[in-house]
Design an enzyme around this catalytic site. Structure first.
Site, mmCIF file in Angstrom:
data_model
loop_
_atom_site.group_PDB
_atom_site.id
_atom_site.type_symbol
_atom_site.label_atom_id
_atom_site.label_comp_id
_atom_site.label_asym_id
_atom_site.label_seq_id
_atom_site.Cartn_x
_atom_site.Cartn_y
_atom_site.Cartn_z
ATOM 1 N N SER A 127 -39.609 30.792 -3.382
ATOM 2 C CA SER A 127 -40.282 30.431 -2.181
ATOM 3 C C SER A 127 -41.439 30.610 -1.747
ATOM 4 O O SER A 127 -42.011 31.536 -2.146
ATOM 5 C CB SER A 127 -39.347 31.007 -1.093
ATOM 6 O OG SER A 127 -39.856 30.925 0.202
ATOM 7 N N TYR A 151 -36.046 37.911 4.159
ATOM 8 C CA TYR A 151 -35.798 36.675 3.352
ATOM 9 C C TYR A 151 -36.802 36.456 2.189
ATOM 10 O O TYR A 151 -36.399 36.451 0.903
ATOM 11 C CB TYR A 151 -35.486 35.337 4.122
ATOM 12 C CG TYR A 151 -35.726 34.132 3.243
ATOM 13 C CD1 TYR A 151 -34.625 33.856 2.331
ATOM 14 C CD2 TYR A 151 -36.940 33.356 3.273
ATOM 15 C CE1 TYR A 151 -34.913 32.540 1.472
ATOM 16 C CE2 TYR A 151 -36.985 32.234 2.619
ATOM 17 C CZ TYR A 151 -35.827 31.866 1.719
ATOM 18 O OH TYR A 151 -36.352 30.869 0.974
ATOM 19 N N LYS A 155 -36.834 37.173 -2.109
ATOM 20 C CA LYS A 155 -37.262 36.409 -3.091
ATOM 21 C C LYS A 155 -38.259 36.959 -3.807
ATOM 22 O O LYS A 155 -38.187 36.722 -5.340
ATOM 23 C CB LYS A 155 -37.691 35.125 -2.500
ATOM 24 C CG LYS A 155 -36.718 34.236 -1.971
ATOM 25 C CD LYS A 155 -35.701 33.587 -2.758
ATOM 26 C CE LYS A 155 -34.596 32.862 -2.246
ATOM 27 N NZ LYS A 155 -33.695 32.200 -3.374
HETATM 28 C C1 UD1 Z 1 -38.847 28.852 6.123
HETATM 29 C C2 UD1 Z 1 -39.514 29.690 5.097
HETATM 30 C C3 UD1 Z 1 -39.377 28.992 3.769
HETATM 31 C C4 UD1 Z 1 -37.921 28.931 3.403
HETATM 32 C C5 UD1 Z 1 -37.262 28.079 4.750
HETATM 33 C C6 UD1 Z 1 -35.893 27.677 4.355
HETATM 34 C C7 UD1 Z 1 -41.623 30.801 5.617
HETATM 35 C C8 UD1 Z 1 -42.924 30.745 5.960
HETATM 36 N N1 UD1 Z 1 -41.191 29.727 5.096
HETATM 37 O O1 UD1 Z 1 -39.729 27.723 6.203
HETATM 38 O O2 UD1 Z 1 -39.904 29.636 2.433
HETATM 39 O O3 UD1 Z 1 -37.466 27.915 2.325
HETATM 40 O O4 UD1 Z 1 -37.595 28.752 5.964
HETATM 41 O O5 UD1 Z 1 -35.141 28.165 5.693
HETATM 42 O O6 UD1 Z 1 -40.831 31.815 6.066
HETATM 43 N N2 UD1 Z 1 -40.361 24.569 13.862
HETATM 44 C C9 UD1 Z 1 -40.533 24.248 15.281
HETATM 45 N N3 UD1 Z 1 -39.413 24.253 16.006
HETATM 46 C C10 UD1 Z 1 -37.995 24.255 15.578
HETATM 47 C C11 UD1 Z 1 -37.914 24.650 14.071
HETATM 48 C C12 UD1 Z 1 -39.142 24.744 13.322
HETATM 49 O O7 UD1 Z 1 -41.427 24.025 15.728
HETATM 50 O O8 UD1 Z 1 -37.033 24.306 16.238
HETATM 51 C C13 UD1 Z 1 -41.693 24.638 12.951
HETATM 52 C C14 UD1 Z 1 -41.965 25.928 12.500
HETATM 53 O O9 UD1 Z 1 -42.704 26.702 13.478
HETATM 54 C C15 UD1 Z 1 -42.574 25.415 11.238
HETATM 55 C C16 UD1 Z 1 -42.119 24.151 10.754
HETATM 56 O O10 UD1 Z 1 -41.313 23.696 11.988
HETATM 57 O O11 UD1 Z 1 -43.883 25.273 11.702
HETATM 58 C C17 UD1 Z 1 -40.981 24.144 9.688
HETATM 59 O O12 UD1 Z 1 -39.992 25.025 10.080
HETATM 60 P P1 UD1 Z 1 -38.809 25.386 9.107
HETATM 61 O O13 UD1 Z 1 -38.233 24.087 9.021
HETATM 62 O O14 UD1 Z 1 -37.764 26.279 9.784
HETATM 63 O O15 UD1 Z 1 -39.300 26.052 7.831
HETATM 64 P P2 UD1 Z 1 -40.362 27.137 7.500
HETATM 65 O O16 UD1 Z 1 -40.145 28.295 8.636
HETATM 66 O O17 UD1 Z 1 -41.606 26.739 7.285
#
Ligand code: UD1
Length: 340
Positions: A127, A151, A155
């Protein structure tokens, strides 16, 4: 090229899409999954799309060495793709031991059984979160790592175990693929990201909100130093990720030891940009509000995909529009998930 491939976590989001790609290219596929965050339905869909059967699927916990050994004795896999793991960042902060147990102890159990059965080819699901708060754009494989949650740490620990394992056993061939943010779905609309319980990741939230299954999107943070204040990620189509795994198997015998590659597009998209593109593609409005940052989140994560491009002459081919279109199609074809 490895003929029979054991896919751990093969019923999950990336695992199921990879199984389609493997079957389409003539591999025999054996799946193990404990269905803790997936459904056996996904495997029936895999067979429907590929027009070929999965050779076998076994409900097995990745930590269960005895059950793993039985699968190896029965199927003699030539290679393993190891997806089975827990992956919710927030949950990993609340329940770290479970994450280390499933992700790290599970990987060690798998390695031991592979070793006992002389299976020496492994593609490991890593990841981008291993880079943590990197403060650098884009990120290459040699950039410093620094996980910010259990998490991500789990990894990185697996990568360390694999590195040491390969030093000790130089005939092993291991590819660790660090995914950035896989989203989208198979273009048939038959497969999708179908988490059980709480939905945390952005795309399954967007599709559910657009379909009226959830109310509104909380955007975590509007004050990041980014184009519009919201978090930036390198979203990659899950079919590109699946294709990369199939390519990894084709290339795995080219070198021994442990190699690590980023899987991303090299392009960053903010949460608001993703919301706008999803709205355009789906024709639906996504109600949202900007709330405080989510603990453990980082501002920007973008891959430098040059290493994999050079090594395999392979790049991603699907853009953000395809990611949104395919995810939305899957939602429309499965209004309440895999259950009907
Ligand atoms: C995280 C992990 C990634 C992992 C993935 C799997 C990190 C940096 N990355 O990705 O390695 O494979 O989870 O679960 O830890 N967001 C919102 N509102 C929401 C949900 C998300 O604003 O309700 C935003 C987050 O802040 C982020 C983006 O959307 O900026 C993507 O979020 P998400 O899809 O949860 O993935 P990551 O957290 O980037």
């Amino acid at each position: 090229m490895p003929a029979t491939v054991l896919v751990t976590g093969g019923a999950g989001f990336i695992g199921s899409h990879t199984c389609v790609e493997l079957l389409r290219h003539g591999h025999s596929v054996v799946v193990i999954d404990d269905y803790s965050n997936s459904s056996p339905q996904a495997l029936l869909r895999v067979e429907q799309i590929s027009g070929r059967p999965v050779d076998a699927f076994h409900q097995v916990d990745i930590r269960d060495r005895r059950a793993l050994a039985e699968v190896f004795t029965r199927h003699y896999p030539d290679a393993v793709i190891h997806f089975a793991a827990k992956k919710a960042v927030g949950e990993s902060v609340a329940r770290p031991v479970e994450y280390y147990d499933t992700n790290v102890a599970g990987t060690i159990a798998l390695l031991s059984v592979m070793h006992e059965h002389n299976v020496r080819r492994l593609v490991f699901s890593s990841s981008c979160s291993v880079y943590g708060n990197a403060n650098k754009v884009p990120l290459g494989e040699r950039d410093p790592v620094g996980p910010t949650n259990p998490y991500a740490a789990s990894k990185l620990m697996c990568e360390q175990v694999l590195t040491d394992f390969c030093r000790r056993l130089p005939e092993w061939k291991v590819l660790a693929l660090r995914y950035f943010n896989p989203i989208g779905a198979h273009p048939s609309g038959l497969l999708n990201e179908e988490p059980r319980g709480a939905v945390n990741n952005i795309m399954p939230l967007l599709t559910r909100i657009a379909a009226g299954r959830l109310g509104q999107l909380d955007i975590y943070g509007g004050d990041y130093p980014t184009v519009d204040g919201t978090g930036v990620r390198d979203y990659i189509h899950v079919m590109d990720v699946a294709e990369a795994h199939r390519t990894a198997l084709e290339r795995i015998d080219e070198a021994s030891g442990m190699r690590t590659f980023n899987l991303g597009t090299g392009h960053g998209t903010s949460v608001l940009q993703l919301v706008r593109e999803f709205e355009r593609v789906s024709g639906r409005t996504i109600p949202y509000r900007i709330t405080k940052r989510r603990p453990g989140d980082v501002a920007v994560l973008i891959a430098d995909p040059a290493a994999v491009a050079q090594a395999w002459n392979w790049t991603t081919t699907r853009d953000l529009t395809a990611m949104c279109r395919d995810a939305w199609r899957a939602q429309e074809r499965n209004p309440v998930g895999y259950s009907v």
